[in-house]
Design an enzyme around this catalytic site. Sequence first.
Site: not given
Length: 548
Positions: A207, A418, A458
């Site tokens: 991320s 995601d 995610h």
Amino acid sequence: MWRSIAPLLTLLSSLLIPAQAHLGPPGPPWSYFPTNKYAAGASACSAIAQSFRYQNVTVNFAHYVPAGTNISLEQTGALATCARPFQVAPVDVCRVAMFVATSNRSNITLEAWLPTDWNGRFLSTGNGGLSGCIQYEDIAYGTSFGFATVGANNGHNGTSGAAFYMNADVVADFAYRSVHTGVVVGKAISNQYYRQQYSKSYYLGCSTGGRQGFKEAQDFPEDFDGIVAGAPAVGFNNLSSWSGHFLLITGTPNASTFLNPAQWALVHRDILSQCDAIDNAVDGIVEDPLLCHYDPITLLCPPGNTTNCLTSAQVQTVAAVFAPYYGVNGTLIFPGMNVGSELSDAFIYYNGQPFPYTSDWIRYAILNDPTWSPFNLTAQLAAYAHAVNPSDIETWKGDLSAYKNKGGKILHYHGQADSIITSSNSPRYYDNVATSMSLPPASLDSFYRFFRISGMDHCAGGVGAWQIGQTTAGSANTTLDPQHNILLRMVDWVENGNAPDTVTGTKFVNDTASLGVSFVRNHCRYPLRNVCVDPANYQNPAAWKCVL
Ligand SMILES: *[C@@H]1O[C@H](CO)[C@@H](O)[C@H](O)[C@H]1NC(C)=O
Ligand SMILES: *[C@@H]1O[C@H](CO)[C@@H](O)[C@H](O)[C@H]1NC(C)=O
Ligand SMILES: *[C@@H]1O[C@H](CO)[C@@H](O)[C@H](O)[C@H]1NC(C)=O
Ligand SMILES: *[C@@H]1O[C@H](CO)[C@@H](O)[C@H](O)[C@H]1NC(C)=O
Ligand SMILES: *[C@@H]1O[C@H](CO)[C@@H](O)[C@H](O)[C@H]1NC(C)=O
Ligand SMILES: *[C@@H]1O[C@H](CO)[C@@H](O)[C@H](O)[C@H]1NC(C)=O
Ligand SMILES: *[C@@H]1O[C@H](CO)[C@@H](O)[C@H](O)[C@H]1NC(C)=O
Ligand SMILES: *[C@@H]1O[C@H](CO)[C@@H](O)[C@H](O)[C@H]1NC(C)=O
Ligand SMILES: *[C@@H]1O[C@H](CO)[C@@H](O)[C@H](O)[C@H]1NC(C)=O
Ligand SMILES: *[C@@H]1O[C@H](CO)[C@@H](O)[C@H](O)[C@H]1NC(C)=O
Ligand SMILES: *[C@@H]1O[C@H](CO)[C@@H](O)[C@H](O)[C@H]1NC(C)=O
Ligand SMILES: *[C@@H]1O[C@H](CO)[C@@H](O)[C@H](O)[C@H]1NC(C)=O
Ligand SMILES: [Ca+2]
């Protein structure tokens, strides 16, 4: 060295279910950890607190922490939002906490965890969102393999971006300086503690952590030999605007354009009915969302029917969240949301509330106006944020030749379901690198490989085979086989030249290793995609093939 930690196995397994990845028996091809024990330990740890001298660095403390210790972490003030009250040390470590001034109005908190059973290597971890939080679980994960591991707070404390307000140096720490400073200082303290230079240097992050990895490859090519970057937040300013634009599409919960979670579940089922079988397996997973051209019109209520269907305004909302976000003069700001994320996003982007990262980034880093309303987002403002681009946080440079030329390797992965950063952005960056370096994808493969992890949300979670060793959360297979662990795979590539063709992921029953394996799947290297060649046995990895 594995045998030397064996007595801890019983203790640890009762404490630490997810961090057992290192405790399996070593076996081929993972048999090349150094086995010597370094002259480090409790006395060396207390000594380093006194003797370590480095520009701008103050050692707050150095604690020798035996394996299995449940460390209480500071939770005062903004640090409470980090929601990390404790961390178990998986192995014996010297835990060094440092304060590093990065300018006369900014600083980082840096931790170096130096395992007694050192594998000779250095590892840096990254951060998430707009934080402000040392990811202790990732540091612990690194030490479980014997890496000398560092992690920093990214220049401020806590998950809010308020610290960016009127302080471009705090933003600079967040954009690039915290990780780079942590690497420079971390290598120095590691070299001094072990009285020996580390052999190779690695990075692991997802991320914002994925963006930090690419930032290093772009601007500090000397820092690492191998970078594992997941779901990277590259194109950061545009991503921040895109994250905020869903509110304008869905409206608030009382708007006619809004869908509740049950209605998003309806959309999810409809998406699967249109797109699940594109990969030849009806398994609830869309292997390649780029091939799914979902049309929500099928859900439009027929006259007189309001159950299990959507109004025209709601159908338009659904179409808009999956459509690319275009800006001034028709330029692309960011690609549309990937299908497969809607059950999560019903509670994140589609919940009718402002998205906090967008509000904080625009208020404190772009406009320096704490009163800005997220309901006032426009494409003009997105263009402005892109132009301001503080400390080049955009992280979009495509020329990675300096990193390639020194022999650096990149493993990039992105969950295809995601719910925070659309997986469509990753191929766009990969293609940007190929174009910028004038390299066809086959040549990119010599130093940069990108894997699409189907059914992964995610960085972790989801319906797919998402456990690939990307962090403690994804490390439940107790094996040292690099094929099942993307960090070890990176080491195997850098040090033995074994480049991965596929990355193998595991789905455990209810994501709980003790409940057993649900299925295993090999994930393909972009631009290849996964298709099922034996649909009757789709849970068997051999039933799948990577095709162009
Ligand atoms: C560590 O300590 C915390 C707080 O005392 C406790 O809640 C947690 O369960 C402990 N964790 C382990 C793995 O022992
Ligand atoms: C120490 O901080 C100053 C700014 O205050 C900076 O210019 C210098 O590069 C820093 N040194 C290191 C080693 O980070
Ligand atoms: C901080 O450093 C900048 C130059 O980098 C200087 O202009 C400023 O006056 C300094 N502020 C203080 C409080 O020392
Ligand atoms: C660290 O930086 C913050 C600004 O982010 C500042 O408020 C604080 O005073 C600094 N701490 C020290 C000890 O200089
Ligand atoms: C963050 O918290 C640590 C630990 O309390 C503290 O030492 C540091 O000064 C804080 N950093 C900032 C920028 O406030
Ligand atoms: C809808 O909710 C928002 C806040 O969520 C409120 O500001 C607005 O007045 C409401 N509109 C109507 C028509 O109730
Ligand atoms: C209403 O329409 C939806 C979608 O076409 C359909 O699934 C549902 O069965 C219909 N319900 C009724 C009561 O006709
Ligand atoms: C849009 O196009 C106009 C006219 O070519 C140009 O002046 C302007 O800078 C463009 N705006 C953006 C944000 O690209
Ligand atoms: C929102 O935009 C309107 C119209 O441009 C403006 O009048 C208002 O001040 C803005 N509000 C905030 C809080 O930014
Ligand atoms: C970001 O958006 C602007 C338009 O606002 C566009 O010109 C630019 O190419 C975009 N950048 C990326 C990396 O997508
Ligand atoms: C764990 O890794 C081993 C070694 O490669 C492999 O044989 C086994 O199938 C894996 N188990 C799961 C559940 O993925
Ligand atoms: C998995 O979770 C579901 C839903 O919480 C539950 O119904 C089921 O019993 C669980 N399965 C096992 C094997 O525990
Ligand atoms: Ca499927």
